[in-house]
Write an enzyme that holds these catalytic residues in place. Sequence first.
Site, PDB file in Angstrom:
ATOM      1  N   GLY A 102       0.808  -1.232  -0.007  1.00  0.00           N
ATOM      2  CA  GLY A 102      -0.067   0.018   0.048  1.00  0.00           C
ATOM      3  C   GLY A 102       0.882   1.219   0.016  1.00  0.00           C
ATOM      4  O   GLY A 102       0.359   2.119  -0.681  1.00  0.00           O
ATOM      5  N   CYS A 222       1.668   5.080   7.826  1.00  0.00           N
ATOM      6  CA  CYS A 222       2.740   3.665   7.735  1.00  0.00           C
ATOM      7  C   CYS A 222       3.052   3.255   9.038  1.00  0.00           C
ATOM      8  O   CYS A 222       3.157   3.987  10.116  1.00  0.00           O
ATOM      9  CB  CYS A 222       3.875   4.482   7.154  1.00  0.00           C
ATOM     10  SG  CYS A 222       5.420   3.471   6.802  1.00  0.00           S
ATOM     11  N   GLY A 223       3.193   2.039   9.213  1.00  0.00           N
ATOM     12  CA  GLY A 223       3.656   1.497  10.243  1.00  0.00           C
ATOM     13  C   GLY A 223       4.845   1.742  11.001  1.00  0.00           C
ATOM     14  O   GLY A 223       4.979   1.341  11.964  1.00  0.00           O
ATOM     15  N   ASN A 381      10.411  -7.261   6.514  1.00  0.00           N
ATOM     16  CA  ASN A 381      11.659  -7.157   6.779  1.00  0.00           C
ATOM     17  C   ASN A 381      11.993  -5.613   6.063  1.00  0.00           C
ATOM     18  O   ASN A 381      12.509  -5.356   5.126  1.00  0.00           O
ATOM     19  CB  ASN A 381      12.576  -8.107   5.792  1.00  0.00           C
ATOM     20  CG  ASN A 381      12.606  -9.641   6.374  1.00  0.00           C
ATOM     21  OD1 ASN A 381      13.317 -10.381   5.751  1.00  0.00           O
ATOM     22  ND2 ASN A 381      11.574  -9.743   7.242  1.00  0.00           N
ATOM     23  N   PRO A 383      12.755  -1.836   4.717  1.00  0.00           N
ATOM     24  CA  PRO A 383      13.827  -0.737   4.541  1.00  0.00           C
ATOM     25  C   PRO A 383      13.600   0.142   5.497  1.00  0.00           C
ATOM     26  O   PRO A 383      14.571   1.194   5.243  1.00  0.00           O
ATOM     27  CB  PRO A 383      13.319  -0.261   3.017  1.00  0.00           C
ATOM     28  CG  PRO A 383      12.553  -1.557   2.229  1.00  0.00           C
ATOM     29  CD  PRO A 383      11.712  -1.943   3.802  1.00  0.00           C
ATOM     30  N   SER A 384      12.540   0.574   6.091  1.00  0.00           N
ATOM     31  CA  SER A 384      12.531   1.790   7.199  1.00  0.00           C
ATOM     32  C   SER A 384      13.477   1.232   8.441  1.00  0.00           C
ATOM     33  O   SER A 384      13.634   2.123   9.386  1.00  0.00           O
ATOM     34  CB  SER A 384      11.080   1.892   7.863  1.00  0.00           C
ATOM     35  OG  SER A 384      10.252   2.196   6.724  1.00  0.00           O
ATOM     36  N   THR A 451       8.874  -4.536   1.973  1.00  0.00           N
ATOM     37  CA  THR A 451       7.907  -3.888   1.484  1.00  0.00           C
ATOM     38  C   THR A 451       8.244  -3.074   0.216  1.00  0.00           C
ATOM     39  O   THR A 451       7.536  -3.097  -0.852  1.00  0.00           O
ATOM     40  CB  THR A 451       7.117  -3.077   2.506  1.00  0.00           C
ATOM     41  OG1 THR A 451       8.288  -2.499   3.219  1.00  0.00           O
ATOM     42  CG2 THR A 451       6.303  -3.777   3.554  1.00  0.00           C
TER      43      THR A 451
END
Length: 531
Positions: A102, A222-223, A381, A383-384, A451
Amino acid sequence: MSAYTNEIELLEAIRASRGASWDAISPEYAARMRAQNKFKTGLDIAKYTAGIMRNDMDRYDADSTQYTQSLGCWHGFIGQQKMISIKKHFNSTDRRYLYLSGWMVAALRSEFGPLPDQSMHEKTSVASLVSELYTFLRQADARELGGLFRQLDDAREAGDKVTEKKVQNEIDNHQTHVVPIIADIDAGFGNAEATYLMAKQMIEAGACCIQIENQVSDEKQCGHQDGKVTVPHEDFLAKIRAVRYAFLELGIDDGVIVARTDSLGAGLTKQIAVTNEPGDLGDQYNSFLDCEEVAANDLQNGDVIINREGKLLRPKRLPSNLFQFRQGTGEDRCVLDCITSLQNGADLLWIETEKPHVGQIGGMVNRIREVVPNAKLVYNNSPSFNWTLNFRQQIFDLYVEAGKDVSSYNRDDLMNVEYDGTELAIEADEKIRTFQADSAREAGIFHHLITLPTYHTAALSTDNLAKEYFGEQGMLGYVKNVQRQEIRQGIACVKHQNMAGSDMGDDHKEYFAGEAALKAGGKDNTMNQFG
């Protein structure tokens, strides 16, 4: 007799029954077109891929080394190239899926232009991307089979029976590029009815697995950002049921639902849950609220009060009209979210964490498994996460705990390139390498995904090309670092006309017009330079 030959004979009989007007129709060409269009609708795809996911979940329950993986893809072409690459390198698509993010839909697919991950993009853009991804995967099947059919014709023309039999076997046992997509429906894009309608569109496009999160739909974040607001369990469970009804209505009885909880990083709620008796689900949700005990004469205008065990409690309400949870309750709320979701129709869990730490994830999963023994996760996993810094700090902390000398390291500066060749950095990289296998074994993670990987790879590769091409390297910047690498690494896309369907178009021209067909793939086609 092969399935392909059976299909030809069946079509031969149909042609014969139609009389002379069908004499120009080739049963073999029609059989080829059928083989190249194995999946007629999105629902065909959803049924097929749901079965794959269910079988993979059973395999993981029996053996945790059999975890699954995916990468997020923001365009059909990206998903297609990923699956072509997987087949090339591993000769199988087994346990490898696609992820539809999303976040990337918002950032890359909205008609408004780039947006943050806050569900502001058009609802239907998610279903459109599911459909696009499967269009490109089906085209990859058609292209690959088309190449095999041409090899078959060449072998027959040369009288090479050995090659003909080999190619025929590859056709009969062709493995499709079509794999499951885990599709992000965010917080459902509205109420439960909106969630149901959107889920139907996604399933009709081919989605066998829908991921939904427990944030407030119109406050969605965003989480990995601040300001997340969750909903009471009953609100979330209504949406899980809405997705299940959408699957069942469309005949996808094995459809998979991933219930995501953002409670670990969400300190706010918009609603106080309805509770009818002490200890019920609403009461448990409310028990996490940050409250102060007050007397009746302390009440102020507009105060919201909870009566618990004869005490009057005033929840902390912010100027935004949101209520605050107590600090340190995140893990407990996550565990309760996960248990209630699995007990009410979800199949898999997603716990959005602030760092990739096997011990933290495993601790929560173990608590969940005390109630639901086969609980398993889909894990981001992300990229944040700064993976390099996180894992170097984890190894640093282990060194300290073991009494090892760490005087040559600065924990806050471990990202520094000067540490790259050190024992600590090498050990951290090994932990990153084995993270998926370790957490599948120790933390119940069935599916690992990244993601936003292709968002980052597109940016990185474009930056490198622009730096070289517009700099001193000029055309060599493209030839040396792109085209030459495509040729030497066997990247099919170097023949971009073929990848876009030119050869398939030529096949169809021959089917339809015979010797009169005007083909693109003749001796003057420059793609012939690539062999």
